[in-house]
Design a protein around this motif. Sequence first.
Motif, PDB file in Angstrom:
ATOM      1  N   GLU A 127       6.923   5.001  -6.937  1.00 18.13           N
ATOM      2  CA  GLU A 127       5.573   5.186  -6.429  1.00 18.13           C
ATOM      3  C   GLU A 127       4.545   4.585  -7.383  1.00 18.13           C
ATOM      4  OE1 GLU A 127       5.330   9.748  -8.213  1.00 18.13           O
ATOM      5  OE2 GLU A 127       5.571   9.433  -6.054  1.00 18.13           O
ATOM      6  N   LEU A 128       3.415   4.233  -6.825  1.00 17.33           N
ATOM      7  CA  LEU A 128       2.335   3.639  -7.615  1.00 17.33           C
ATOM      8  C   LEU A 128       1.308   4.736  -7.911  1.00 17.33           C
ATOM      9  CD1 LEU A 128       1.458   0.789  -8.668  1.00 17.33           C
ATOM     10  CD2 LEU A 128      -0.049   0.683  -6.667  1.00 17.33           C
ATOM     11  N   LYS A 129       1.110   5.007  -9.189  1.00 18.08           N
ATOM     12  CA  LYS A 129       0.190   6.067  -9.599  1.00 18.08           C
ATOM     13  C   LYS A 129      -1.145   5.462 -10.027  1.00 18.08           C
ATOM     14  CE  LYS A 129       3.856   9.156 -11.197  1.00 18.08           C
ATOM     15  NZ  LYS A 129       4.398   9.933 -12.365  1.00 18.08           N
ATOM     16  N   VAL A 130      -2.222   6.109  -9.602  1.00 14.39           N
ATOM     17  CA  VAL A 130      -3.565   5.648  -9.957  1.00 14.39           C
ATOM     18  C   VAL A 130      -4.311   6.805 -10.607  1.00 14.39           C
ATOM     19  CG1 VAL A 130      -5.696   4.616  -9.125  1.00 14.39           C
ATOM     20  CG2 VAL A 130      -3.530   4.129  -7.938  1.00 14.39           C
ATOM     21  N   ASP A 131      -4.796   6.590 -11.803  1.00 15.78           N
ATOM     22  CA  ASP A 131      -5.566   7.600 -12.541  1.00 15.78           C
ATOM     23  C   ASP A 131      -6.904   7.008 -12.939  1.00 15.78           C
ATOM     24  OD1 ASP A 131      -3.615   9.816 -12.701  1.00 15.78           O
ATOM     25  OD2 ASP A 131      -2.450   8.353 -13.864  1.00 15.78           O
ATOM     26  N   CYS A 132      -7.997   7.662 -12.492  1.00 16.16           N
ATOM     27  CA  CYS A 132      -9.349   7.125 -12.736  1.00 16.16           C
ATOM     28  C   CYS A 132     -10.211   8.137 -13.473  1.00 16.16           C
ATOM     29  CB  CYS A 132     -10.016   6.772 -11.404  1.00 16.16           C
ATOM     30  SG  CYS A 132      -9.114   5.557 -10.426  1.00 16.16           S
TER      31      CYS A 132
ATOM     32  N   ARG B 179     -16.068  12.273 -14.792  1.00 19.52           N
ATOM     33  CA  ARG B 179     -15.495  12.507 -13.464  1.00 19.52           C
ATOM     34  C   ARG B 179     -14.090  11.910 -13.443  1.00 19.52           C
ATOM     35  NH1 ARG B 179     -19.222  13.552  -9.187  1.00 19.52           N
ATOM     36  NH2 ARG B 179     -21.389  13.586  -9.903  1.00 19.52           N
ATOM     37  N   SER B 180     -13.156  12.619 -12.829  1.00 17.11           N
ATOM     38  CA  SER B 180     -11.783  12.119 -12.829  1.00 17.11           C
ATOM     39  C   SER B 180     -11.130  12.361 -11.476  1.00 17.11           C
ATOM     40  CB  SER B 180     -10.962  12.802 -13.926  1.00 17.11           C
ATOM     41  OG  SER B 180     -10.912  14.206 -13.704  1.00 17.11           O
ATOM     42  N   GLY B 181     -10.113  11.560 -11.174  1.00 20.72           N
ATOM     43  CA  GLY B 181      -9.368  11.691  -9.930  1.00 20.72           C
ATOM     44  C   GLY B 181      -8.185  10.757  -9.949  1.00 20.72           C
ATOM     45  N   GLY B 182      -7.325  10.903  -8.969  1.00 22.81           N
ATOM     46  CA  GLY B 182      -6.140  10.047  -8.935  1.00 22.81           C
ATOM     47  C   GLY B 182      -5.501  10.035  -7.559  1.00 22.81           C
ATOM     48  N   ALA B 183      -4.493   9.192  -7.424  1.00 26.01           N
ATOM     49  CA  ALA B 183      -3.767   9.080  -6.168  1.00 26.01           C
ATOM     50  C   ALA B 183      -2.358   8.581  -6.465  1.00 26.01           C
ATOM     51  CB  ALA B 183      -4.485   8.109  -5.226  1.00 26.01           C
ATOM     52  N   VAL B 184      -1.455   8.853  -5.510  1.00 31.77           N
ATOM     53  CA  VAL B 184      -0.071   8.378  -5.616  1.00 31.77           C
ATOM     54  C   VAL B 184       0.250   7.627  -4.329  1.00 31.77           C
ATOM     55  CG1 VAL B 184       2.337   9.036  -5.816  1.00 31.77           C
ATOM     56  CG2 VAL B 184       0.596  10.304  -7.093  1.00 31.77           C
ATOM     57  N   LEU B 185       0.639   6.354  -4.460  1.00 35.67           N
ATOM     58  CA  LEU B 185       0.963   5.513  -3.307  1.00 35.67           C
ATOM     59  C   LEU B 185       2.473   5.331  -3.242  1.00 35.67           C
ATOM     60  CD1 LEU B 185      -1.780   2.754  -3.753  1.00 35.67           C
ATOM     61  CD2 LEU B 185      -1.950   4.938  -2.529  1.00 35.67           C
ATOM     62  N   PRO B 186       3.112   5.867  -2.218  1.00 32.10           N
ATOM     63  CA  PRO B 186       4.576   5.744  -2.127  1.00 32.10           C
ATOM     64  C   PRO B 186       4.985   4.319  -1.735  1.00 32.10           C
ATOM     65  CG  PRO B 186       3.711   6.796  -0.163  1.00 32.10           C
ATOM     66  CD  PRO B 186       2.545   6.639  -1.090  1.00 32.10           C
ATOM     67  N   ALA B 187       6.119   3.925  -2.242  1.00 29.90           N
ATOM     68  CA  ALA B 187       6.656   2.603  -1.900  1.00 29.90           C
ATOM     69  C   ALA B 187       7.501   2.720  -0.620  1.00 29.90           C
ATOM     70  CB  ALA B 187       7.518   2.068  -3.039  1.00 29.90           C
ATOM     71  N   SER B 188       7.372   1.739   0.235  1.00 27.82           N
ATOM     72  CA  SER B 188       8.182   1.711   1.466  1.00 27.82           C
ATOM     73  C   SER B 188       8.785   0.324   1.649  1.00 27.82           C
ATOM     74  CB  SER B 188       7.324   2.093   2.682  1.00 27.82           C
ATOM     75  OG  SER B 188       6.252   1.172   2.833  1.00 27.82           O
ATOM     76  N   VAL B 189       9.880   0.238   2.428  1.00 28.88           N
ATOM     77  CA  VAL B 189      10.572  -1.043   2.623  1.00 28.88           C
ATOM     78  C   VAL B 189       9.767  -1.912   3.578  1.00 28.88           C
ATOM     79  CG1 VAL B 189      12.687  -2.140   3.442  1.00 28.88           C
ATOM     80  CG2 VAL B 189      12.796   0.055   2.230  1.00 28.88           C
TER      81      VAL B 189
END
Length: 212
Positions: A65-70, A76-86
Motif C-alpha cells: 500500500e502507498l502511505k501518505v503522511d502530511c 495540522r496533520s493528516g494522512g491516507a493509505v492507498l491500496p495497490a490493485s492489479v
Amino acid sequence: MRCLVLLAAALLLNGCATIWEGTSQTVQITTTPVDGAKCDVSNGRGIWTVASTPGDVLVRKDDSELKVDCITPDGRSGGAVLPASVHGVVFANIAIGGVIGMGVDFATGAAWVYPAAGPIALAPPRRPAVTVTPMAAATTTTTTTTTVAAAPTQIAALPKVPTTTTEVWGAGQVQYFKLAQQSIEDLHNKRLLTDTEYLEKMRLLSERYGPQ
C-alpha cells in the motif's frame, strides 16, 4: 506480417503492463481545509516527498500500500493509505497467453496500480501541552512556644507586730505616759502623795500606759 510477429513476441516476453503502463505512477496529493502541507509518500520501494500541497509525485509501483503522511508548518496533520490493485492490462496479458509477460509485470511492479488520492483531511493543530506545575507542598507552620518567666509576685510586707509602747500607741501616747509619770513623781517629791499613794499610781500608770 513480420512486424506483427515481432510485436507479439515482445508482448509475450516483456509483459503488456510493463510496456503500456510502466513501473511508475504519478499520484496527485491535495489537502483540505488548507494547502501548503509537506507530505511524505512511501511504499515497499521507497519514499518520496511533496514539498507543498497541492502537488504531484512520481512513485515506483509495488504490491504494498502507498502511505501518505502530511503536516503543515502550523502543526495540522493528516494522512491516507492507498491500496495497490492489479492493473486490468495484466489480465489481457494472460488472455493472449503471456504467462511469461505476466511474471515480468509482477516482478517489476507494473502489474499494480494505485487509486487516485482524494483530498487528505488535516486535523487542527495540536495545542501545546499545558504543563501543570504541581502546587508546592503545604508549609508546615511550626509554632514555637516561648516560655516567659513569670514576674516574681510582689508579696506585700506583713505588718510588723508591735512590741513596744511606741509601736502600740505612737509617740503621743508615750509622751502622755512620760508626762503622767513626771507629774506623779513631782507630787510625791512635794509630799503631796504618800509613798503608798505614789506606788499605787505608778503601778496603775504602768499597767495602763507603761511599756508592754
